[in-house]
Design an enzyme around this catalytic site. Structure first.
Site, PDB file in Angstrom:
ATOM      1  N   HIS A 148     -30.985  32.157 106.095  1.00  0.00           N
ATOM      2  CA  HIS A 148     -31.547  30.968 105.636  1.00  0.00           C
ATOM      3  C   HIS A 148     -31.926  30.110 107.084  1.00  0.00           C
ATOM      4  O   HIS A 148     -31.044  29.415 107.684  1.00  0.00           O
ATOM      5  CB  HIS A 148     -30.839  30.053 105.046  1.00  0.00           C
ATOM      6  CG  HIS A 148     -31.241  28.668 104.636  1.00  0.00           C
ATOM      7  ND1 HIS A 148     -30.782  28.000 103.539  1.00  0.00           N
ATOM      8  CD2 HIS A 148     -32.219  27.880 105.058  1.00  0.00           C
ATOM      9  CE1 HIS A 148     -31.534  26.761 103.363  1.00  0.00           C
ATOM     10  NE2 HIS A 148     -32.320  26.817 104.189  1.00  0.00           N
ATOM     11  N   HIS A 155     -35.496  28.504 109.024  1.00  0.00           N
ATOM     12  CA  HIS A 155     -36.846  28.053 109.174  1.00  0.00           C
ATOM     13  C   HIS A 155     -37.239  28.276 110.568  1.00  0.00           C
ATOM     14  O   HIS A 155     -36.899  27.385 111.566  1.00  0.00           O
ATOM     15  CB  HIS A 155     -36.951  26.476 108.637  1.00  0.00           C
ATOM     16  CG  HIS A 155     -36.549  26.401 107.355  1.00  0.00           C
ATOM     17  ND1 HIS A 155     -37.298  26.422 106.144  1.00  0.00           N
ATOM     18  CD2 HIS A 155     -35.272  26.096 106.940  1.00  0.00           C
ATOM     19  CE1 HIS A 155     -36.805  26.042 104.964  1.00  0.00           C
ATOM     20  NE2 HIS A 155     -35.383  25.918 105.249  1.00  0.00           N
ATOM     21  N   HIS A 207     -35.134  27.084  97.473  1.00  0.00           N
ATOM     22  CA  HIS A 207     -34.032  25.977  97.831  1.00  0.00           C
ATOM     23  C   HIS A 207     -33.787  25.543  96.706  1.00  0.00           C
ATOM     24  O   HIS A 207     -34.672  24.807  95.975  1.00  0.00           O
ATOM     25  CB  HIS A 207     -34.586  24.739  99.094  1.00  0.00           C
ATOM     26  CG  HIS A 207     -34.775  25.164 100.380  1.00  0.00           C
ATOM     27  ND1 HIS A 207     -35.182  26.601 100.516  1.00  0.00           N
ATOM     28  CD2 HIS A 207     -34.151  25.010 101.514  1.00  0.00           C
ATOM     29  CE1 HIS A 207     -35.141  26.647 102.124  1.00  0.00           C
ATOM     30  NE2 HIS A 207     -34.572  25.592 102.667  1.00  0.00           N
ATOM     31  N   GLU A 223     -29.574  21.387  96.802  1.00  0.00           N
ATOM     32  CA  GLU A 223     -29.008  20.641  98.397  1.00  0.00           C
ATOM     33  C   GLU A 223     -29.071  19.217  98.085  1.00  0.00           C
ATOM     34  O   GLU A 223     -27.852  18.940  98.305  1.00  0.00           O
ATOM     35  CB  GLU A 223     -30.412  21.041  99.274  1.00  0.00           C
ATOM     36  CG  GLU A 223     -30.127  20.320 100.540  1.00  0.00           C
ATOM     37  CD  GLU A 223     -31.472  20.731 101.571  1.00  0.00           C
ATOM     38  OE1 GLU A 223     -32.378  21.083 101.087  1.00  0.00           O
ATOM     39  OE2 GLU A 223     -31.216  20.490 102.786  1.00  0.00           O
ATOM     40  N   ASP A 265     -30.289  27.218 109.126  1.00  0.00           N
ATOM     41  CA  ASP A 265     -31.355  26.251 108.465  1.00  0.00           C
ATOM     42  C   ASP A 265     -32.437  25.824 109.661  1.00  0.00           C
ATOM     43  O   ASP A 265     -33.550  26.438 109.747  1.00  0.00           O
ATOM     44  CB  ASP A 265     -30.886  25.120 107.851  1.00  0.00           C
ATOM     45  CG  ASP A 265     -31.672  24.278 106.738  1.00  0.00           C
ATOM     46  OD1 ASP A 265     -32.741  25.085 106.437  1.00  0.00           O
ATOM     47  OD2 ASP A 265     -31.290  23.371 106.128  1.00  0.00           O
ATOM     48  N   ASP A 266     -32.159  24.772 110.602  1.00  0.00           N
ATOM     49  CA  ASP A 266     -33.056  24.162 111.434  1.00  0.00           C
ATOM     50  C   ASP A 266     -32.323  23.824 112.637  1.00  0.00           C
ATOM     51  O   ASP A 266     -31.768  22.761 113.009  1.00  0.00           O
ATOM     52  CB  ASP A 266     -33.511  22.977 111.049  1.00  0.00           C
ATOM     53  CG  ASP A 266     -34.485  23.265 109.563  1.00  0.00           C
ATOM     54  OD1 ASP A 266     -35.596  23.807 109.856  1.00  0.00           O
ATOM     55  OD2 ASP A 266     -34.039  22.971 108.535  1.00  0.00           O
TER      56      ASP A 266
END
Ligand code: ADE
Ligand code: ZN
Length: 335
Positions: free
Chosen positions: A11, A13, A191, A194, A272-273
């Site tokens: 996961h 991005h 997603h 969340e 994630d980021d």
């Protein structure tokens, strides 16, 4: 130990790996004026109250990405971080609409990412897959157009995903798009759960055919759903530091990762980021190890889950699981 274990990240991005230093470099290269004076200034802006407050800044930051070389450099920088963290396999998301909607060709984006990943496999031995995400705050028609536009490059992608603003954009909105994508031979992930409710996780599975749920932390609100996810071993790609930064949990100590793991859910740890949430994958493992007092066996289980939840071939999976077992044994002997 966390560093010593070979692991997979599921996961991530790619646009979320844009570090402020590279943002400035690309802005200068492309003659773009940033609304920040310095790298410190950018980092100071990374205080988020929820998912949307992050997305606004994240989409603006992606504006510096213009050429194939920019996407290559972005992806290559992430792969070097993978090497540092002993990530041996990664499945990365990209958001084509963030770029095509500002006039960047689809081909520019995917070629830059793909060629860096190829180089990563050759030079760093890191295997990878690409997952194309649709932005759920945009229309289903726009997602369908993106899917059609992407057809010449489907052989470079393992699947499609769904991201961006969750609440108010239930999975059902994209049922036809995902059906078409699956018809084209792509896998589906989404997603869900969340910020949105457990119902969106059901929706992702039932309406979209999602084989993996990104985040999914809200599943514990629905016991029947937990039973289903355990029984079918549906993977959940959890991102602890992201959840803390976006206030999904007020404190990492309140995170339900350990509780989900102990219920037999197939949970994994991901970043994630990372450029926005202050940590790559090992930082995420270390943070939950400390906040939730995870044992070495629990950490090893999470890493094992990362391979079991991945979209790799049986042959590669077996090899990676063997490497993991060897690394874990070696660590225990030296304890
Ligand atoms: N896009 C990038 N990061 C995201 C997240 N955590 N949730 C939804 N969309 C995203
Ligand atoms: Zn995400």
């Amino acid at each position: 130990m966390i560093h010593a274990l070979p692991k997979a990240e599921l996961h991530l991005h790619i646009e979320g790996t844009l570090e402020p230093e590279l943002m400035f470099e690309l802005a200068a290269r492309n003659n773009i004026q940033l609304p920040y004076h310095s790298v410190e200034d950018v980092r100071r802006a990374y205080e988020f109250s929820d998912l949307q407050s992050f997305l606004d800044i994240y989409y603006a930051g992606a504006g510096v990405l213009q050429t194939e070389q920019d996407f290559y450099d972005l992806t290559w920088a992430y792969l070097l971080r993978c090497q540092q963290d002993n990530v041996v396999h990664t499945e990365i998301f990209f958001d084509p609409q963030t770029h095509t909607d500002r006039g960047i060709h689809f081909e520019t984006v995917i070629k830059g990412i793909h060629s860096a990943l190829q180089e990563g496999e050759k030079k760093l031995g890191i295997t990878s897959q690409i997952i194309m995400c649709f932005l759920r705050h945009l229309s289903a028609e726009a997602a369908m157009q993106t899917l059609e536009m992407s057809r010449p490059w489907h052989h470079w992608m393992i699947g499609v995903g769904l991201d961006s603003s969750e609440v108010g954009h239930p999975p059902e909105k994209f049922k036809a798009v995902f059906a078409r994508a699956r018809h084209y031979g792509l896998k589906a992930v989404a997603h869900a759960g969340e910020e949105g409710p457990a119902d969106y996780i059901w929706g992702a599975i039932k309406s979209l055919g999602a084989e993996r749920i990104d985040h999914g932390v809200r599943c514990e609100d629905d016991q029947q759903l937990v039973n289903y996810l355990v029984e079918h071993q549906v993977p959940l790609t959890v991102c602890p530091l992201s959840n803390e930064k976006l206030k999904v949990f007020s404190h990492l100590e309140d995170h339900n990762l350990k509780s989900m793991l102990n219920k037999g859910l197939l949970v994994t740890v991901n970043s994630d980021d990372p450029a926005y949430f202050g940590g790559y994958v090992n930082d995420n493992y270390r943070a939950v190890q400390s906040a939730l007092s995870l044992t070495d066996d629990e950490i090893c289980q999470l890493v094992k889950n990362s391979f079991n939840a991945s979209f790799i071939s049986t042959e590669l999976r077996t090899g990676y699981l063997q490497q993991l077992e060897n690394a874990f044994k070696e660590f225990q002997q030296h304890e």
